[in-house]
Design a protein around this motif. Structure first.
Motif, short mmCIF file in Angstrom:
data_model
loop_
_atom_site.label_atom_id
_atom_site.label_comp_id
_atom_site.label_asym_id
_atom_site.label_seq_id
_atom_site.Cartn_x
_atom_site.Cartn_y
_atom_site.Cartn_z
N GLU A 158 67.43 25.54 -14.54
CA GLU A 158 68.09 24.28 -14.85
C GLU A 158 67.76 23.22 -13.80
OE1 GLU A 158 72.64 22.71 -15.65
OE2 GLU A 158 72.20 24.84 -15.65
N ALA A 159 67.54 21.99 -14.27
CA ALA A 159 67.23 20.91 -13.35
C ALA A 159 68.35 20.72 -12.35
CB ALA A 159 66.99 19.61 -14.13
N ARG A 160 67.98 20.53 -11.09
CA ARG A 160 68.96 20.41 -10.03
C ARG A 160 69.28 18.93 -9.80
NH1 ARG A 160 67.26 21.38 -4.00
NH2 ARG A 160 69.16 20.82 -2.92
N ASN A 161 69.96 18.34 -10.76
CA ASN A 161 70.29 16.93 -10.67
C ASN A 161 71.69 16.79 -10.09
OD1 ASN A 161 67.83 16.49 -11.82
ND2 ASN A 161 68.61 16.14 -13.87
N VAL A 162 71.78 16.73 -8.78
CA VAL A 162 73.07 16.65 -8.10
C VAL A 162 73.56 15.21 -8.13
CG1 VAL A 162 74.29 17.00 -5.93
CG2 VAL A 162 72.49 18.60 -6.63
N ILE A 163 74.78 15.02 -8.65
CA ILE A 163 75.38 13.69 -8.75
C ILE A 163 76.52 13.60 -7.75
CG2 ILE A 163 76.32 11.97 -10.34
CD1 ILE A 163 73.64 13.21 -11.22
N ILE A 164 76.59 12.49 -7.01
CA ILE A 164 77.73 12.26 -6.14
C ILE A 164 78.38 10.94 -6.54
CG2 ILE A 164 76.81 13.61 -4.23
CD1 ILE A 164 75.94 11.07 -2.85
N SER A 165 79.65 10.80 -6.25
CA SER A 165 80.40 9.62 -6.64
C SER A 165 79.89 8.37 -5.92
CB SER A 165 81.88 9.81 -6.32
OG SER A 165 82.08 9.86 -4.92
N ASP A 166 80.23 7.20 -6.48
CA ASP A 166 79.83 5.95 -5.84
C ASP A 166 80.40 5.87 -4.42
OD1 ASP A 166 78.52 5.31 -8.12
OD2 ASP A 166 79.86 3.71 -8.76
N GLU A 167 81.60 6.37 -4.25
CA GLU A 167 82.22 6.36 -2.92
C GLU A 167 81.38 7.15 -1.92
OE1 GLU A 167 86.35 7.76 -0.66
OE2 GLU A 167 86.10 8.06 -2.81
N LYS A 168 80.92 8.35 -2.36
CA LYS A 168 80.10 9.17 -1.47
C LYS A 168 78.72 8.56 -1.25
CE LYS A 168 82.74 12.54 -0.17
NZ LYS A 168 83.08 12.69 1.28
N VAL A 169 78.19 7.87 -2.26
CA VAL A 169 76.91 7.19 -2.08
C VAL A 169 77.05 6.13 -1.00
CG1 VAL A 169 75.22 5.65 -3.14
CG2 VAL A 169 76.05 7.64 -4.41
N ARG A 170 78.13 5.37 -1.05
CA ARG A 170 78.36 4.34 -0.02
C ARG A 170 78.52 4.98 1.35
NH1 ARG A 170 82.10 2.58 -4.11
NH2 ARG A 170 81.19 0.94 -5.38
N GLU A 171 79.24 6.10 1.41
CA GLU A 171 79.39 6.82 2.68
C GLU A 171 78.04 7.29 3.20
OE1 GLU A 171 82.41 9.82 3.36
OE2 GLU A 171 83.48 9.13 1.58
N PHE A 172 77.23 7.80 2.30
CA PHE A 172 75.90 8.29 2.67
C PHE A 172 75.10 7.16 3.32
CE2 PHE A 172 72.50 11.49 1.73
CZ PHE A 172 71.40 10.74 2.16
N VAL A 173 75.04 6.00 2.65
CA VAL A 173 74.25 4.88 3.16
C VAL A 173 74.81 4.36 4.48
CG1 VAL A 173 73.48 2.53 2.69
CG2 VAL A 173 73.45 4.24 0.85
N THR A 174 76.14 4.20 4.55
CA THR A 174 76.77 3.71 5.78
C THR A 174 76.49 4.64 6.95
OG1 THR A 174 78.55 2.65 4.53
CG2 THR A 174 78.97 3.10 6.86
#
Length: 368
Positions: A158-174
């Motif tokens: 199965e494709a490993r398409n990991v999705i994270i929430s917008d909140e976590k995306v912002r945390e990641f970038v910050t």
């Protein structure tokens, strides 16, 4: 220890096993004198009786595979990535002496460090290198060693398409910006555009179209798919909208630099290279851990997958989502349908049939 002439006045040596002075022969790592002779003859002589080359090791096989990939205009990272995980013992082992047991032991040692799908991809890279070595050296007769020892793990298709929430995306970038400003800018571009890392690192200064209201990037297309048009794809570009905030940061990064210079650079002034993962993988692990996620699951690609799902949930037409992410409608539908159902719960609930007005609703139906 095997010592053999190279046919040109010099010699090469190779340790092949331990003597049976203290332990009984097991036919592999411990050999009797006569068993060692047989192995030495197999390694030192080709079928035509010549001795013009030393037996190729796993290390040599990966080097040859890298050269072959470059010659075919393919990604050399497939030959470089295994080195991050192979032990020095395996790298120095002659391909002709590899056994299924030791390769399986190495493959299984990766469990828990990465998901099965990643292990399978890594094993396929090693197999490709060993297969290429086999094609060029008739002394290698143990193809079954990697066919069995590096067989694909189950439950990894199965494709490993990991999705994270917008909140976590912002945390990641910050957090990425805090760790390293240039790494943060790369992460920001990936989060906003949903591009593959290999595309973003090929952006040039001139690819930033800094419109005061509608800024965009002319993103290089991916060369996925290979074929005769692979080189042509690398030069094609497509328009991707970006936020005003990101445009401001990119404008600052591009200030005073030539139009054909890389737009995104590392902090030491070097470009990210064609295989940026080699340069940022440790930084990603630190960021993922810092924001409370699992580094064995979340990778830089989660920013791309999350971008695709975000647009789909915002009712952006599938055709447009596919175009903005340099993929096809078929691939979007194949790999992201289940994620829409999983992450679209809030949207779906707003459209549920209500048999009774919600509690607190002060609207009263008039009698007919």
């Amino acid at each position: 220890m095997l010592k053999a002439s190279d046919g040109h006045g010099a010699y090469w040596t190779k340790a092949i096993a331990e003597a049976d002075d203290f332990d009984e022969s097991n036919g592999k790592t411990v050999l009797t004198f006569f068993e060692a002779q047989d192995v030495a003859k197999k390694l030192a002589r080709r079928d035509n009786g010549s001795a013009d080359s030393a037996p190729i090791t796993v290390d040599g096989a990966l080097k040859d595979y890298r050269r072959d990939l470059i010659a075919r205009n393919a990604n050399p990272y497939n030959a470089e990535h295994p080195r991050l995980h192979l032990s020095s013992v395996l790298l120095s082992k002659p391909v002709a002496l590899l056994t299924a047991a030791e390769l399986k032991k190495w493959r299984d040692s990766l469990l828990g460090k990465m998901v099965p799908a990643t292990i399978n991809r890594l094993c396929r890279c090693v197999c490709a290198a060993l297969e290429l070595a086999t094609q060029h050296d008739q002394r290698i007769q143990n193809r079954q060693a990697w066919e069995v020892g590096l067989a694909g793990l189950p439950d990894a298709q199965e494709a490993r398409n990991v999705i994270i929430s917008d909140e976590k995306v912002r945390e990641f970038v910050t957090t990425a910006y805090i760790h390293d400003i240039k790494f943060g800018l790369l992460s920001d571009v990936l989060a906003v555009t949903g591009a593959r890392p290999s595309q973003a690192v090929r952006l040039r200064v001139e690819d930033l179209h800094d419109h005061p209201v509608r800024p965009k990037l002319m993103m290089p297309k991916s060369a996925k798919g290979g074929g005769r048009n692979r080189s042509q794809k690398k030069h094609e570009r497509y328009s991707v909208p970006i936020s005003l905030q990101l445009a401001t940061k990119l404008r600052e990064a591009a200030k005073g630099r030539a139009d054909d210079a890389p737009l995104l650079m590392q902090s030491d002034g070097r470009p990210w290279d064609k295989n940026p993962g080699q340069n940022y993988h440790r930084a990603v692990d630190k960021v993922v851990t810092a924001i409370g996620l699992d580094q064995a699951v979340v990778t830089m690609y989660c920013l791309r997958h999350s971008s695709i799902v975000r647009m789909l949930l915002a009712n952006v037409p599938v055709r447009l989502v596919a175009s903005l992410h340099n993929t096809s409608v078929a691939m979007i539908e194949k790999h992201y349908s289940k994620h829409i159902a999983e992450y679209g719960d809030e949207h779906a609930r707003a459209a549920l049939l209500q048999h009774e007005p919600p509690i607190g609703d002060n609207v009263i139906a008039l009698a007919s």
